[in-house]
Design a protein around this motif. Sequence first.
Motif, mmCIF file in Angstrom:
data_model
loop_
_atom_site.group_PDB
_atom_site.id
_atom_site.type_symbol
_atom_site.label_atom_id
_atom_site.label_comp_id
_atom_site.label_asym_id
_atom_site.label_seq_id
_atom_site.Cartn_x
_atom_site.Cartn_y
_atom_site.Cartn_z
ATOM 1 N N ARG A 119 0.808 -1.217 0.000
ATOM 2 C CA ARG A 119 0.000 0.000 0.000
ATOM 3 C C ARG A 119 0.842 1.269 0.000
ATOM 4 N NH1 ARG A 119 0.510 -2.055 4.902
ATOM 5 N NH2 ARG A 119 0.996 -0.682 6.678
ATOM 6 N N SER A 120 2.007 1.240 0.670
ATOM 7 C CA SER A 120 2.828 2.450 0.776
ATOM 8 C C SER A 120 3.462 2.834 -0.560
ATOM 9 C CB SER A 120 3.922 2.249 1.834
ATOM 10 O OG SER A 120 4.736 1.142 1.497
ATOM 11 N N ARG A 121 3.699 1.860 -1.423
ATOM 12 C CA ARG A 121 4.337 2.145 -2.710
ATOM 13 C C ARG A 121 3.318 2.503 -3.788
ATOM 14 N NH1 ARG A 121 8.982 -2.585 -3.413
ATOM 15 N NH2 ARG A 121 10.161 -2.096 -1.506
ATOM 16 N N TYR A 122 2.239 1.715 -3.863
ATOM 17 C CA TYR A 122 1.253 1.912 -4.933
ATOM 18 C C TYR A 122 -0.157 1.998 -4.342
ATOM 19 C CZ TYR A 122 5.300 -0.313 -7.119
ATOM 20 O OH TYR A 122 6.566 -0.660 -7.493
ATOM 21 N N PRO A 123 -0.488 3.059 -3.637
ATOM 22 C CA PRO A 123 -1.809 3.127 -2.990
ATOM 23 C C PRO A 123 -2.969 3.195 -3.985
ATOM 24 C CG PRO A 123 -0.635 5.214 -2.758
ATOM 25 C CD PRO A 123 0.344 4.242 -3.327
ATOM 26 N N VAL A 124 -2.832 4.029 -5.010
ATOM 27 C CA VAL A 124 -3.927 4.192 -5.982
ATOM 28 C C VAL A 124 -4.091 2.941 -6.825
ATOM 29 C CG1 VAL A 124 -4.777 5.566 -7.914
ATOM 30 C CG2 VAL A 124 -3.570 6.692 -6.028
ATOM 31 N N LEU A 125 -2.976 2.441 -7.355
ATOM 32 C CA LEU A 125 -3.035 1.234 -8.183
ATOM 33 C C LEU A 125 -3.553 0.046 -7.377
ATOM 34 C CD1 LEU A 125 -2.407 -0.123 -10.882
ATOM 35 C CD2 LEU A 125 -0.077 -0.537 -10.053
ATOM 36 N N GLY A 126 -3.119 -0.081 -6.129
ATOM 37 C CA GLY A 126 -3.592 -1.179 -5.290
ATOM 38 C C GLY A 126 -5.089 -1.123 -5.053
ATOM 39 N N LEU A 127 -5.610 0.090 -4.820
ATOM 40 C CA LEU A 127 -7.046 0.235 -4.608
ATOM 41 C C LEU A 127 -7.835 -0.179 -5.846
ATOM 42 C CD1 LEU A 127 -9.332 1.253 -2.715
ATOM 43 C CD2 LEU A 127 -9.085 3.470 -3.818
ATOM 44 N N LEU A 128 -7.380 0.242 -7.011
ATOM 45 C CA LEU A 128 -8.072 -0.103 -8.252
ATOM 46 C C LEU A 128 -8.042 -1.605 -8.509
ATOM 47 C CD1 LEU A 128 -6.858 2.783 -10.596
ATOM 48 C CD2 LEU A 128 -9.069 2.566 -9.461
ATOM 49 N N ILE A 129 -6.897 -2.229 -8.234
ATOM 50 C CA ILE A 129 -6.772 -3.667 -8.486
ATOM 51 C C ILE A 129 -7.684 -4.474 -7.577
ATOM 52 C CG2 ILE A 129 -5.177 -5.621 -8.299
ATOM 53 C CD1 ILE A 129 -2.963 -3.806 -9.271
ATOM 54 N N VAL A 130 -7.764 -4.108 -6.296
ATOM 55 C CA VAL A 130 -8.569 -4.894 -5.369
ATOM 56 C C VAL A 130 -10.060 -4.613 -5.539
ATOM 57 C CG1 VAL A 130 -8.668 -3.279 -3.408
ATOM 58 C CG2 VAL A 130 -8.565 -5.740 -2.993
ATOM 59 N N MET A 131 -10.424 -3.443 -6.062
ATOM 60 C CA MET A 131 -11.835 -3.115 -6.217
ATOM 61 C C MET A 131 -12.506 -3.924 -7.325
ATOM 62 S SD MET A 131 -12.799 -1.227 -3.884
ATOM 63 C CE MET A 131 -11.822 -0.690 -2.498
ATOM 64 N N VAL A 132 -11.750 -4.333 -8.327
ATOM 65 C CA VAL A 132 -12.340 -5.094 -9.443
ATOM 66 C C VAL A 132 -12.886 -6.434 -8.968
ATOM 67 C CG1 VAL A 132 -11.859 -6.198 -11.651
ATOM 68 C CG2 VAL A 132 -10.956 -3.911 -11.180
ATOM 69 N N PRO A 133 -12.094 -7.297 -8.313
ATOM 70 C CA PRO A 133 -12.682 -8.561 -7.837
ATOM 71 C C PRO A 133 -13.730 -8.366 -6.746
ATOM 72 C CG PRO A 133 -10.437 -8.312 -7.015
ATOM 73 C CD PRO A 133 -10.653 -7.230 -8.025
ATOM 74 N N LEU A 134 -13.570 -7.326 -5.908
ATOM 75 C CA LEU A 134 -14.574 -7.081 -4.874
ATOM 76 C C LEU A 134 -15.922 -6.720 -5.490
ATOM 77 C CD1 LEU A 134 -12.642 -5.083 -2.116
ATOM 78 C CD2 LEU A 134 -13.573 -7.395 -1.947
ATOM 79 N N LEU A 135 -15.897 -5.899 -6.525
ATOM 80 C CA LEU A 135 -17.140 -5.525 -7.201
ATOM 81 C C LEU A 135 -17.776 -6.733 -7.880
ATOM 82 C CD1 LEU A 135 -19.081 -3.285 -8.054
ATOM 83 C CD2 LEU A 135 -17.620 -2.865 -10.041
ATOM 84 N N LEU A 136 -16.949 -7.580 -8.490
ATOM 85 C CA LEU A 136 -17.467 -8.772 -9.157
ATOM 86 C C LEU A 136 -18.095 -9.727 -8.145
ATOM 87 C CD1 LEU A 136 -17.759 -10.383 -11.772
ATOM 88 C CD2 LEU A 136 -15.485 -11.337 -11.357
ATOM 89 N N ILE A 137 -17.426 -9.947 -7.022
ATOM 90 C CA ILE A 137 -17.966 -10.828 -5.977
ATOM 91 C C ILE A 137 -19.263 -10.265 -5.419
ATOM 92 C CG2 ILE A 137 -17.537 -11.698 -3.658
ATOM 93 C CD1 ILE A 137 -16.027 -13.229 -5.743
ATOM 94 N N PHE A 138 -19.328 -8.953 -5.255
ATOM 95 C CA PHE A 138 -20.537 -8.314 -4.729
ATOM 96 C C PHE A 138 -21.715 -8.512 -5.685
ATOM 97 C CE2 PHE A 138 -23.223 -4.491 -4.301
ATOM 98 C CZ PHE A 138 -23.604 -4.637 -2.980
ATOM 99 N N ILE A 139 -21.474 -8.360 -6.985
ATOM 100 C CA ILE A 139 -22.553 -8.530 -7.970
ATOM 101 C C ILE A 139 -23.042 -9.979 -7.996
ATOM 102 C CG2 ILE A 139 -23.065 -8.472 -10.438
ATOM 103 C CD1 ILE A 139 -21.191 -6.077 -10.653
ATOM 104 N N ILE A 140 -22.108 -10.936 -7.916
ATOM 105 C CA ILE A 140 -22.497 -12.344 -7.894
ATOM 106 C C ILE A 140 -23.325 -12.638 -6.650
ATOM 107 C CG2 ILE A 140 -21.631 -14.709 -7.705
ATOM 108 C CD1 ILE A 140 -19.280 -13.892 -9.437
ATOM 109 N N GLY A 141 -22.927 -12.068 -5.505
ATOM 110 C CA GLY A 141 -23.692 -12.261 -4.281
ATOM 111 C C GLY A 141 -25.112 -11.730 -4.400
ATOM 112 N N LEU A 142 -25.257 -10.553 -5.005
ATOM 113 C CA LEU A 142 -26.603 -10.002 -5.218
ATOM 114 C C LEU A 142 -27.434 -10.901 -6.113
ATOM 115 C CD1 LEU A 142 -25.902 -6.181 -5.726
ATOM 116 C CD2 LEU A 142 -26.895 -7.288 -3.723
ATOM 117 N N ALA A 143 -26.801 -11.478 -7.131
ATOM 118 C CA ALA A 143 -27.525 -12.375 -8.040
ATOM 119 C C ALA A 143 -27.977 -13.639 -7.321
ATOM 120 C CB ALA A 143 -26.640 -12.725 -9.230
ATOM 121 N N LEU A 144 -27.143 -14.182 -6.445
ATOM 122 C CA LEU A 144 -27.485 -15.429 -5.759
ATOM 123 C C LEU A 144 -28.635 -15.253 -4.776
ATOM 124 C CD1 LEU A 144 -23.964 -16.999 -5.085
ATOM 125 C CD2 LEU A 144 -25.558 -17.477 -6.945
#
Length: 308
Positions: A119-144
């Motif tokens: 996080r200390s080296r790439y805070p913005v890039l890290g946030l963007l990378i982790v948000m993609v799978p989190l958003l996908l998992i959230f959408i799948i959960g809503l569908a289920l």
Amino acid sequence: MAENNNNNGNAVAEEAGAIVAVVEEKPPCKDKELGGGGEDIIPAASKNKNPFLEINNLEKILATLTLILSIPVLGFIVWIFYVRDSECESILKLPSFQIGIGVGLIFLFLISNAVVFLRSRYPVLGLLIVMVPLLLIFIIGLALVGAYKMESRSVAASPKWLRLKVFNEAHWQDIKSCIYDTGACDDLISRTLMLKSYDFSLKKLSSIESGCCTPATICEMEYVNATFWKKKEGGIVDPTNPYDSDCNLWDNDRGNLCYNCVSCKTGFLNTLQAKWWKLGVFLIIASLLLFISHLILFLSSVFKQFRT
């Protein structure tokens, strides 16, 4: 002698006057003016400083919290790979979808922890990378859980998808054979062989047992044993009610029973939906908690860099 004593007294007086003059010329100590020695004074900023409110300590606490929140994800991955599949799920190819969710959660676990350490080296890039799978998992959960009305029929294991598959006659023939092969109704007979009618009515049955192995309660049939019931003479059946039509479909033959009934299809559907609804709820909660944790951790990292 008197003259010598006078001379000595004058010399002492002159020395005392010089010392007083030197003392008067010495500037006053600033520390004493402030009301104490310099060694005893502590800056006000250090007195009010709380180590738990420092940005470094706060960031460490948030990082630890994020790591702790990822542990249930790891535990759920183990559950997905080792949990026993519901009866006859393989006909609808749900186990492969279950494995796919498990693999996705593994990637989420690895990415989440990698972002925490980098996080200390790439805070913005890290946030963007982790948000993609989190958003996908959230959408799948809503569908289920079927949380939105415009649910896509292509989302496997969603309530609408399951209903379409179970009530499809081509799939139901295979599901019906699978339920019979599992011996669910035979097991019910062995467990209730000595029960009378009243005792059997108090027995808690699974959705498949009550829907496929026994007639619907609306038929008001006479109990003989778990899978043998006498039809009521002159009963009025409403053809528009799907559960009333189950009364005509009931057969005491153990190979038929109520396997073709709407109640049997509904019982099997409820069994599947109960499992996948729980999985969807977990995905929603896990993704939301990790999202909030990573967002706060990102803001603290950016604030730390801004201060330095």
